[in-house]
Design an enzyme around this catalytic site. Structure first.
Site, PDB file in Angstrom:
ATOM      1  N   SER A 204      -0.967  -7.048  -1.293  1.00 20.45           N
ATOM      2  CA  SER A 204      -1.074  -5.677  -0.866  1.00 20.45           C
ATOM      3  C   SER A 204      -2.056  -4.858  -1.748  1.00 20.45           C
ATOM      4  O   SER A 204      -2.117  -3.360  -1.376  1.00 20.45           O
ATOM      5  CB  SER A 204       0.302  -5.093  -1.313  1.00 20.45           C
ATOM      6  OG  SER A 204       1.095  -5.998  -0.894  1.00 20.45           O
TER       7      SER A 204
ATOM      8  N   ARG B 198      -6.435   3.621   9.692  1.00 22.67           N
ATOM      9  CA  ARG B 198      -5.471   4.503   9.006  1.00 22.67           C
ATOM     10  C   ARG B 198      -5.845   4.704   7.763  1.00 22.67           C
ATOM     11  O   ARG B 198      -6.276   3.529   7.010  1.00 22.67           O
ATOM     12  CB  ARG B 198      -4.149   3.544   9.416  1.00 22.67           C
ATOM     13  CG  ARG B 198      -2.987   4.397   8.952  1.00 22.67           C
ATOM     14  CD  ARG B 198      -2.529   3.539   7.651  1.00 22.67           C
ATOM     15  NE  ARG B 198      -1.208   4.097   7.071  1.00 22.67           N
ATOM     16  CZ  ARG B 198      -0.795   3.827   5.776  1.00 22.67           C
ATOM     17  NH1 ARG B 198      -1.332   3.278   5.010  1.00 22.67           N
ATOM     18  NH2 ARG B 198       0.529   4.340   5.681  1.00 22.67           N
TER      19      ARG B 198
ATOM     20  N   GLY C  92       5.394   2.528  -0.799  1.00 16.28           N
ATOM     21  CA  GLY C  92       5.997   2.823   0.356  1.00 16.28           C
ATOM     22  C   GLY C  92       5.587   3.518   1.697  1.00 16.28           C
ATOM     23  O   GLY C  92       4.172   3.353   1.622  1.00 16.28           O
TER      24      GLY C  92
HETATM   25  N1  ASP Z   1       2.000   3.638   0.394  1.00 16.35           N
HETATM   26  C1  ASP Z   1       1.173   2.621   0.983  1.00 16.35           C
HETATM   27  C2  ASP Z   1       0.351   3.199   2.130  1.00 16.35           C
HETATM   28  O1  ASP Z   1       1.238   3.745   3.008  1.00 16.35           O
HETATM   29  C3  ASP Z   1       1.689   1.289   1.093  1.00 16.35           C
HETATM   30  C4  ASP Z   1       2.854   0.922   0.144  1.00 16.35           C
HETATM   31  O2  ASP Z   1       2.985   1.436  -1.121  1.00 16.35           O
HETATM   32  O3  ASP Z   1       3.669   0.049   0.559  1.00 16.35           O
HETATM   33  O4  ASP Z   1      -0.767   2.961   2.341  1.00 16.35           O
END
Ligand code: ASP
Length: 318
Positions: free
Chosen positions: A76, A206, A230
């Site tokens: 991630s 995005r 999130g």
């Molecule tokens: N907040 C991040 C985003 O929307 C992803 C995540 O933290 O899960 O890119």
């Protein structure tokens, strides 16, 4: 005392704390320096704490986050991040310091350490955000090297995903997850940063909350700091990290402030919040910390001298 008056008192107290040292008698205050981060990141927090103790606060934030960005197993963030739906890994990151300076990069390709580029945007340019090709050119001019960020594992999962190409952001860390890190040094100064590859299989182009100051991260050295993980779209539309810090300014504890920010998200997204995850962590000027999320399953890590612990955040839903 009314809420606003109480907030002003808290604000004044916070300023006094910044000039002197942490009050020892405050419940839940912890010894400086302290590092907190989203999700279980014990090793990375230790990297940050060591750098803060031996160097400076921003080095701690940068090196702690680099540790996650460099880890290909973390799908991630940085190297090994999940790609967008065209198969390209694009990274977002930002940093904010005790001087109220900020730097950010978004839609950055082929550079595994966006937090380091964001730090240089903050320190060496007249701007706050650089995006896409401009961010890449800036990174290259600073000596960063381009490399393929899509690892075999992330590619394999992506190829599997393409078979249905069904896009539904999931809650918690299955398809997304940001490293957000906040720290306070032994002088009581606060800085923070965050870094992510964003939502797995997002639309090309995005950009999420993580490179946007006030959304994915906010630091006010007189009050405290907050960072988010999130569903970035929900964090963006409430400017959730800024909101969390403002709630602390009004006198809330970090935990109360994170909860109030999550409740704002819930109130504004009545029809969708049950399917979404948003989580905040916060650290105040006294070294108190807290977290809260919509869904259960959000964890955060707290590290200070001889102490390293992963907590389950309280959540609105069971
Ligand atoms: N907040 C991040 C985003 O929307 C992803 C995540 O933290 O899960 O890119």
């Amino acid at each position: 005392m009314g809420a606003i008056a109480a907030g002003l008192v808290a604000c004044t107290q916070n300023k006094e704390a910044s000039a002197t040292q942490q009050p020892k008698d405050l419940p839940n205050a912890n010894p400086f320096p302290i590092v907190i981060s989203t999700w279980p990141h014990i090793v990375d927090n230790e990297v940050a704490l060591t750098a803060i103790k031996t160097g400076d606060l921003l080095d701690g934030i940068e090196q702690g986050i680099n540790s996650v960005e460099n880890n290909p197993e973390d799908q991630s963030v940085g190297l090994g991040g999940r790609p967008d739906r065209t198969g390209i890994v694009t990274l977002d990151a930002c940093i904010m310091d005790k001087e109220h300076r900020a730097g950010s990069v978004c839609y950055l390709k082929n550079i595994k350490n966006p937090i380091s580029v964001a730090r240089l945007v903050m320190q060496d340019t007249p701007h706050v955000i650089l995006a896409g090709d401009g961010a890449l050119q800036f990174a290259l001019s600073k000596g960063f090297k381009e490399e393929e960020l899509l690892t075999a594992k992330s590619k394999e999962e992506y190829v599997e995903w393409l078979k249905t190409a069904h896009y539904k952001p999931k809650v918690n860390a299955e398809l997304h997850d940001t490293i957000g890190m906040l720290a306070i040094d032994d002088k009581g100064d606060i800085s923070g940063g965050c870094s992510t590859s964003g939502l797995g299989y997002k639309m090309q182009g995005r950009v999420g909350d993580s490179p946007i100051i006030g959304a994915g991260l906010f630091v006010d050295n007189e009050i405290g700091a907050a960072t988010a993980t999130g569903m970035g779209e929900l964090v963006l539309t409430t400017l959730g990290s800024f909101l969390t810090v403002e709630f602390m300014r009004q006198g809330m504890s970090p935990m109360e402030a994170c909860k109030a920010a999550v409740m704002r998200t819930v109130e504004k997204n009545k029809n969708t919040y049950k399917e979404m995850q948003v989580g905040y962590i916060a650290l105040d000027k006294y070294g108190r910390y807290g977290a809260y999320s919509i869904q259960p399953g959000f964890q955060y890590t707290v590290t200070f001298e001889n102490h390293n612990e992963v907590f389950d955040a309280d959540s609105y839903l069971d």
